[in-house]
Design a protein around this motif. Structure first.
Motif, PDB file in Angstrom:
ATOM      1  N   ASN A   9       0.809  -1.219   0.000  1.00 36.01           N
ATOM      2  CA  ASN A   9       0.000   0.000   0.000  1.00 36.01           C
ATOM      3  C   ASN A   9       0.844   1.272   0.000  1.00 36.01           C
ATOM      4  O   ASN A   9       0.311   2.371  -0.051  1.00 36.01           O
ATOM      5  CB  ASN A   9      -0.989   0.006   1.177  1.00 36.01           C
ATOM      6  CG  ASN A   9      -0.308  -0.087   2.528  1.00 36.01           C
ATOM      7  OD1 ASN A   9       0.913   0.036   2.638  1.00 36.01           O
ATOM      8  ND2 ASN A   9      -1.099  -0.294   3.570  1.00 36.01           N
ATOM      9  N   THR A  10       2.179   1.137   0.062  1.00 37.67           N
ATOM     10  CA  THR A  10       3.116   2.256  -0.080  1.00 37.67           C
ATOM     11  C   THR A  10       4.447   1.708  -0.577  1.00 37.67           C
ATOM     12  O   THR A  10       4.822   0.581  -0.242  1.00 37.67           O
ATOM     13  CB  THR A  10       3.379   2.993   1.257  1.00 37.67           C
ATOM     14  OG1 THR A  10       3.898   2.053   2.217  1.00 37.67           O
ATOM     15  CG2 THR A  10       2.123   3.647   1.824  1.00 37.67           C
ATOM     16  N   PRO A  37       1.001   2.439  -4.510  1.00 37.27           N
ATOM     17  CA  PRO A  37       0.800   3.877  -4.703  1.00 37.27           C
ATOM     18  C   PRO A  37       2.134   4.612  -4.554  1.00 37.27           C
ATOM     19  O   PRO A  37       2.891   4.347  -3.623  1.00 37.27           O
ATOM     20  CB  PRO A  37      -0.174   4.249  -3.578  1.00 37.27           C
ATOM     21  CG  PRO A  37      -0.872   2.979  -3.238  1.00 37.27           C
ATOM     22  CD  PRO A  37       0.159   1.904  -3.436  1.00 37.27           C
ATOM     23  N   ASP A  39       4.931   7.311  -3.651  1.00 38.35           N
ATOM     24  CA  ASP A  39       5.182   8.280  -2.588  1.00 38.35           C
ATOM     25  C   ASP A  39       6.635   8.726  -2.701  1.00 38.35           C
ATOM     26  O   ASP A  39       7.296   8.456  -3.714  1.00 38.35           O
ATOM     27  CB  ASP A  39       4.857   7.690  -1.201  1.00 38.35           C
ATOM     28  CG  ASP A  39       5.608   6.383  -0.922  1.00 38.35           C
ATOM     29  OD1 ASP A  39       6.783   6.266  -1.334  1.00 38.35           O
ATOM     30  OD2 ASP A  39       5.042   5.472  -0.285  1.00 38.35           O
ATOM     31  N   ASP A  54       2.613   2.453 -10.514  1.00 38.81           N
ATOM     32  CA  ASP A  54       1.699   3.186  -9.642  1.00 38.81           C
ATOM     33  C   ASP A  54       0.340   2.501  -9.599  1.00 38.81           C
ATOM     34  O   ASP A  54      -0.266   2.217 -10.638  1.00 38.81           O
ATOM     35  CB  ASP A  54       1.544   4.622 -10.151  1.00 38.81           C
ATOM     36  CG  ASP A  54       0.855   5.534  -9.139  1.00 38.81           C
ATOM     37  OD1 ASP A  54       0.753   5.128  -7.963  1.00 38.81           O
ATOM     38  OD2 ASP A  54       0.443   6.635  -9.516  1.00 38.81           O
ATOM     39  N   TRP A  55      -0.119   2.198  -8.387  1.00 40.49           N
ATOM     40  CA  TRP A  55      -1.448   1.616  -8.185  1.00 40.49           C
ATOM     41  C   TRP A  55      -2.204   2.505  -7.206  1.00 40.49           C
ATOM     42  O   TRP A  55      -1.785   2.665  -6.057  1.00 40.49           O
ATOM     43  CB  TRP A  55      -1.315   0.188  -7.646  1.00 40.49           C
ATOM     44  CG  TRP A  55      -2.623  -0.421  -7.227  1.00 40.49           C
ATOM     45  CD1 TRP A  55      -3.814  -0.332  -7.871  1.00 40.49           C
ATOM     46  CD2 TRP A  55      -2.859  -1.237  -6.068  1.00 40.49           C
ATOM     47  NE1 TRP A  55      -4.797  -1.026  -7.192  1.00 40.49           N
ATOM     48  CE2 TRP A  55      -4.229  -1.595  -6.082  1.00 40.49           C
ATOM     49  CE3 TRP A  55      -2.048  -1.703  -5.032  1.00 40.49           C
ATOM     50  CZ2 TRP A  55      -4.796  -2.389  -5.095  1.00 40.49           C
ATOM     51  CZ3 TRP A  55      -2.618  -2.494  -4.054  1.00 40.49           C
ATOM     52  CH2 TRP A  55      -3.968  -2.837  -4.080  1.00 40.49           C
ATOM     53  N   GLN A  56      -3.295   3.082  -7.647  1.00 37.82           N
ATOM     54  CA  GLN A  56      -4.072   3.981  -6.807  1.00 37.82           C
ATOM     55  C   GLN A  56      -4.920   3.185  -5.815  1.00 37.82           C
ATOM     56  O   GLN A  56      -5.782   2.405  -6.213  1.00 37.82           O
ATOM     57  CB  GLN A  56      -4.971   4.880  -7.669  1.00 37.82           C
ATOM     58  CG  GLN A  56      -4.195   5.817  -8.578  1.00 37.82           C
ATOM     59  CD  GLN A  56      -3.274   6.738  -7.798  1.00 37.82           C
ATOM     60  OE1 GLN A  56      -3.685   7.374  -6.825  1.00 37.82           O
ATOM     61  NE2 GLN A  56      -2.019   6.810  -8.207  1.00 37.82           N
ATOM     62  N   LEU A  57      -4.642   3.384  -4.531  1.00 35.24           N
ATOM     63  CA  LEU A  57      -5.352   2.669  -3.472  1.00 35.24           C
ATOM     64  C   LEU A  57      -5.535   3.592  -2.286  1.00 35.24           C
ATOM     65  O   LEU A  57      -4.580   4.212  -1.821  1.00 35.24           O
ATOM     66  CB  LEU A  57      -4.551   1.430  -3.043  1.00 35.24           C
ATOM     67  CG  LEU A  57      -5.075   0.672  -1.823  1.00 35.24           C
ATOM     68  CD1 LEU A  57      -6.368  -0.053  -2.167  1.00 35.24           C
ATOM     69  CD2 LEU A  57      -4.036  -0.319  -1.303  1.00 35.24           C
ATOM     70  N   ASN A  58      -6.758   3.694  -1.795  1.00 35.88           N
ATOM     71  CA  ASN A  58      -7.039   4.459  -0.588  1.00 35.88           C
ATOM     72  C   ASN A  58      -6.967   3.508   0.600  1.00 35.88           C
ATOM     73  O   ASN A  58      -7.834   2.654   0.784  1.00 35.88           O
ATOM     74  CB  ASN A  58      -8.421   5.106  -0.669  1.00 35.88           C
ATOM     75  CG  ASN A  58      -8.719   6.013   0.522  1.00 35.88           C
ATOM     76  OD1 ASN A  58      -8.015   5.989   1.533  1.00 35.88           O
ATOM     77  ND2 ASN A  58      -9.773   6.807   0.414  1.00 35.88           N
ATOM     78  N   GLU A  66     -15.131   2.698  -4.915  1.00 33.14           N
ATOM     79  CA  GLU A  66     -13.726   3.080  -5.001  1.00 33.14           C
ATOM     80  C   GLU A  66     -12.826   1.866  -4.838  1.00 33.14           C
ATOM     81  O   GLU A  66     -11.819   1.714  -5.555  1.00 33.14           O
ATOM     82  CB  GLU A  66     -13.415   4.119  -3.920  1.00 33.14           C
ATOM     83  CG  GLU A  66     -12.029   4.700  -3.966  1.00 33.14           C
ATOM     84  CD  GLU A  66     -11.789   5.710  -2.854  1.00 33.14           C
ATOM     85  OE1 GLU A  66     -11.793   5.302  -1.669  1.00 33.14           O
ATOM     86  OE2 GLU A  66     -11.620   6.908  -3.159  1.00 33.14           O
ATOM     87  N   ALA A  70     -10.079   0.065  -7.468  1.00 40.63           N
ATOM     88  CA  ALA A  70      -8.701  -0.281  -7.102  1.00 40.63           C
ATOM     89  C   ALA A  70      -8.413  -1.739  -7.426  1.00 40.63           C
ATOM     90  O   ALA A  70      -7.344  -2.086  -7.959  1.00 40.63           O
ATOM     91  CB  ALA A  70      -8.463   0.000  -5.623  1.00 40.63           C
ATOM     92  N   ASN A  73      -8.203  -2.164 -11.261  1.00 41.22           N
ATOM     93  CA  ASN A  73      -6.949  -1.615 -11.778  1.00 41.22           C
ATOM     94  C   ASN A  73      -5.761  -2.522 -11.467  1.00 41.22           C
ATOM     95  O   ASN A  73      -4.839  -2.648 -12.278  1.00 41.22           O
ATOM     96  CB  ASN A  73      -6.708  -0.219 -11.214  1.00 41.22           C
ATOM     97  CG  ASN A  73      -7.606   0.823 -11.858  1.00 41.22           C
ATOM     98  OD1 ASN A  73      -8.102   0.626 -12.970  1.00 41.22           O
ATOM     99  ND2 ASN A  73      -7.829   1.933 -11.170  1.00 41.22           N
TER     100      ASN A  73
END
Length: 397
Positions: A9-10, A37, A39, A54-58, A66, A70, A73
């Protein structure tokens, strides 16, 4: 040759906790992808030659739409790059990544369950209501045929296997991410200032790390021992639901019982100056920072919870106290403040225990062996492309 992907996740997590694994994989001739994602740590990994996607994840999101985007994607990334193995870290990545692997049907998922997160710890009525549903969902997802879970403590495995007994047959428990014993070396107690003891906490400034209990204990200890310095290294993790309030941090800084230097890029210097390490966490997978403190020969005060008690042997390498109890925490810290002999003995024992049980190379070897079992041909091909990789000290930025 198909790559192996490390999914988190980071990129901060990959750089700080799995860098040596990535370097060893490349040393073995494997192509490594990092999917996370982006950073501020992404350029550091790219400078070392790793391909980052890059993988967009909240991380804290609970919006189903949402989260589905994720997941979809991530599936698209897997289809585009076709890794042979995808190794997921943190629970959300494990769940979404396993589903993406299931949909694809051509790759193996390795799932490092680094902790079960806020949903297990939260006392809110909402989470209490949905907790059994979440645990059943997690257990059955991690128990899919394509999944190979690695747990960091027996308690987490036992909790989830109660909902999906087949987890027992395809999972194993490892020593977290391990610790680099060459990188984290003990410092002689004689090099520390006996008249200015330093008590150190390091971690994200979130409720579940016990930062409130640490601050309360510091106030109590300093009433009897005002010369003791308390230091809390870390930043507010705004992506976490239990992040502390910025106003509370400002109040603590004004009170002056605890120093807050913020994020420390190289924790070794802080640990070299420490006389003991404290982590009042509510629950861990297997605390990496406790392994680092142990490797550097520090006595430890931690909570008697999963992920901490596997590292700390109470009365031998440190002291264990009940979670969410600042009075017990203050008492244990005071006990070590007043006993230099115990601090020395516990610190020496902590280093010995780290050498015996928590060497990072043990963990890396176990992971590579699992890769080998899943894709033996890939490892054979990789041997032909072995690279010379620098040590961690040489690549530190």
């Amino acid at each position: 040759m198909k790559p192996i992907a490390l999914v988190s996740n980071t990129t901060w997590y990959v750089y700080n906790f799995r860098l040596n694994l990535a370097l060893e994989m490349r040393k073995q001739g494997l192509e490594v992808l990092v999917i996370a994602p982006f950073d501020k740590y992404t350029p550091k990994l790219e400078e070392l030659g790793f391909t980052c996607i890059d993988w967009q994840l909240n991380r804290r999101g609970v919006n189903p739409f949402e989260d589905f985007i994720a997941l979809f994607n991530l599936y698209r990334i897997y289809r585009a790059y076709q890794p042979a193995i995808v190794h997921h870290f943190t629970i959300k990545c494990c769940l979404y990544g396993t589903l993406a692997c299931f949909w694809d049907g051509t790759m193996h998922a390795v799932n490092s369950v680094t902790g079960l997160g806020h949903a297990v710890l939260s006392d809110s009525p909402k989470f209490k209501l949905v907790r059994p549903i979440l645990l059943r969902l997690w257990a059955n997802t991690l128990g899919m045929k394509c999944s190979n879970p690695i747990f960091q403590n027996e308690v987490d495995l036992g909790l989830l296997s109660a909902y999906a007994p087949r987890l027992r047959s395809n999972s194993f428990v490892s020593a977290g991410s391990g610790v680099d014993l060459d990188y984290f070396q003990p410092v002689s107690v004689s090099n520390r200032n006996p008249f200015q003891l330093r008590v150190v906490f390091a971690g994200r400034l979130i409720e579940e790390k016990g930062i409130r209990e640490f601050v309360s204990a510091a106030k109590a200890v300093r009433q009897e021992h005002p010369s003791v310095t308390f230091v809390a290294c870390g930043e507010i993790d705004y992506g976490n639901r239990s992040a502390i309030n910025a106003d509370d941090l400002a109040d603590w800084e004004r009170e002056g019982h605890v120093e807050f230097p913020g994020h420390v890029s190289d924790i070794r210097q802080t640990l070299r100056e420490a006389d003991m390490f404290v982590l009042p966490s509510y629950r861990e997978g297997l605390s990496r920072v406790l392994l680092e403190a142990s490797a550097m020969g520090l006595p430890i005060v931690a909570t008697n919870v999963p992920g901490c008690r596997e590292v700390v042997t109470s009365g031998r390498t440190g002291l264990l106290v009940p979670p969410r109890n600042s009075e017990s925490l203050a008492s244990a810290i005071t006990q070590l403040v007043e006993s230099p002999e115990s601090r020395t003995e516990f610190g020496q024992n902590a280093r010995e225990r780290a050498e015996l049980l928590f060497d990072e190379q043990f963990v890396i070897n176990d992971i590579l062996e699992l890769y080998r079992q899943l894709t033996p041909k890939l490892l054979d091909e990789a041997k032909k492309q072995v690279q010379q990789i620098p040590t961690r000290d040489q690549v530190e930025i």
